[in-house]
Design an enzyme around this catalytic site. Sequence first.
Site, PDB file in Angstrom:
ATOM      1  N   LYS A 189       0.830  -1.206   0.000  1.00 55.00           N
ATOM      2  CA  LYS A 189       0.000   0.000   0.000  1.00 55.00           C
ATOM      3  C   LYS A 189       0.868   1.261   0.000  1.00 55.00           C
ATOM      4  O   LYS A 189       0.609   2.197  -0.761  1.00 55.00           O
ATOM      5  CB  LYS A 189      -0.946  -0.021   1.214  1.00 55.00           C
ATOM      6  CG  LYS A 189      -1.989  -1.140   1.127  1.00 55.00           C
ATOM      7  CD  LYS A 189      -2.971  -1.112   2.290  1.00 55.00           C
ATOM      8  CE  LYS A 189      -2.367  -1.613   3.579  1.00 55.00           C
ATOM      9  NZ  LYS A 189      -2.049  -3.065   3.543  1.00 55.00           N
ATOM     10  N   THR A 190       1.893   1.284   0.838  1.00 57.09           N
ATOM     11  CA  THR A 190       2.787   2.445   0.869  1.00 57.09           C
ATOM     12  C   THR A 190       3.533   2.586  -0.454  1.00 57.09           C
ATOM     13  O   THR A 190       3.708   3.695  -0.971  1.00 57.09           O
ATOM     14  CB  THR A 190       3.791   2.321   2.031  1.00 57.09           C
ATOM     15  OG1 THR A 190       3.080   2.155   3.253  1.00 57.09           O
ATOM     16  CG2 THR A 190       4.668   3.555   2.122  1.00 57.09           C
ATOM     17  N   ASP A 243      -1.516   6.493   6.635  1.00 57.89           N
ATOM     18  CA  ASP A 243      -1.533   5.064   6.943  1.00 57.89           C
ATOM     19  C   ASP A 243      -2.412   4.836   8.173  1.00 57.89           C
ATOM     20  O   ASP A 243      -2.556   5.729   9.020  1.00 57.89           O
ATOM     21  CB  ASP A 243      -0.109   4.576   7.203  1.00 57.89           C
ATOM     22  CG  ASP A 243       0.031   3.069   7.044  1.00 57.89           C
ATOM     23  OD1 ASP A 243      -0.943   2.414   6.615  1.00 57.89           O
ATOM     24  OD2 ASP A 243       1.117   2.544   7.338  1.00 57.89           O
ATOM     25  N   THR A 273      -5.736  -1.675   7.043  1.00 54.46           N
ATOM     26  CA  THR A 273      -5.849  -3.128   7.076  1.00 54.46           C
ATOM     27  C   THR A 273      -7.232  -3.539   7.552  1.00 54.46           C
ATOM     28  O   THR A 273      -7.573  -4.716   7.545  1.00 54.46           O
ATOM     29  CB  THR A 273      -4.795  -3.736   8.028  1.00 54.46           C
ATOM     30  OG1 THR A 273      -4.983  -3.178   9.338  1.00 54.46           O
ATOM     31  CG2 THR A 273      -3.389  -3.433   7.542  1.00 54.46           C
ATOM     32  N   ARG A 281       6.572  -8.108   1.689  1.00 52.36           N
ATOM     33  CA  ARG A 281       7.408  -7.680   2.817  1.00 52.36           C
ATOM     34  C   ARG A 281       8.038  -8.878   3.514  1.00 52.36           C
ATOM     35  O   ARG A 281       9.212  -8.862   3.890  1.00 52.36           O
ATOM     36  CB  ARG A 281       6.588  -6.850   3.814  1.00 52.36           C
ATOM     37  CG  ARG A 281       7.420  -6.352   5.005  1.00 52.36           C
ATOM     38  CD  ARG A 281       6.617  -5.424   5.890  1.00 52.36           C
ATOM     39  NE  ARG A 281       6.273  -4.199   5.186  1.00 52.36           N
ATOM     40  CZ  ARG A 281       5.149  -3.527   5.360  1.00 52.36           C
ATOM     41  NH1 ARG A 281       4.234  -3.978   6.204  1.00 52.36           N
ATOM     42  NH2 ARG A 281       4.927  -2.423   4.683  1.00 52.36           N
TER      43      ARG A 281
END
Length: 334
Positions: A65-66, A110, A159, A218
């Site tokens: 997302k980032t 975020d 999330t 990640r």
Amino acid sequence: MSRLLDAKKEPEDVKEELSLRPTRLSEYIGQSQGKKNLEVFLGAAKKRNEPLDHVLLYGPPGLGKTTLAYVIANEMGGKIRLVNGPSIEKTGDLAAILSELEPGDILFIDEIHRLPRAVEEVLYGAMEDFTLSILINQNGSSHVLNMPLPPFTLVGATTRSGDLSSPLRARFGISMKLDFYSEQEISEILRRTSKVYATPIEEGAVELIAKRSRGTPRIANRLFKRIRDFASFHEEPKITLGRCKESLEALKIDELGLDDVDIRYLTALIERFQGRPTGLESIASAIGEEASNLEDVYEPYLVMIGLIDRTPRGRVPTEKAYSHLKKSHQSLLF
């Protein structure tokens, strides 16, 4: 200390991810349908010389997302400002952030679901009309101060999309759900990571890491770095399949990508609760973990690979879970 397979972002991840992060949409791996749509929205906004509509990105942690927020900023030619939802405690905090924006900037928030309600209400006008409206109390009276803002794009990431209020969700013109990645996509990401770190890796090792990365970039990159440590320690110039297998065994990550938390979660369901539907809080208490961490980080993957079912009555283990852990149905033993 964070667990290796916890996909939540840690401070040390930020610097590492900057070096691994693609800068253009064409370089971004995975999320093919969402990426195609985003390509259209970006292209149309640039042709009209308008800011991109506000974007909501949602899905489990660690899926990019980032990274997508950075890609949007690069594609639109604007600067990006990153803030965390819980850090914006008062309307004044939000006002300070918004007042520093320039035309075409990207504001990335975020964990946007954790914004205080008062802050969220101020954000409505900023998103709709590019106007900052703040209630000022002075000399016993109050009035609303309206301040125009430059056109900007808000990219919100969460999330827990279900925790977003309906008014806030409605103000996002673009919503994109990020899904877990295929093994092929994770393998492609690992090959890119290998080049960035100038550490060769055998194809068999790439495939093995991809299978155990829980469909999460990640986690794949974290595993790569830890396995690279094992290779460096043994003075090996590349990551071999053999070293990869030994490293994953040492890290206690099994063939499905499960770690100690996953195993304790499933074991508690099967043995302590005898396979009966069980509430999340009861499971968390039984294994000494936070319920929110289990729900956000661990359960989505366990559901995706078919090890648990989330029912209205609670969580239940599937036949696949019994088979994987080589456990018997406890109710049959009494």
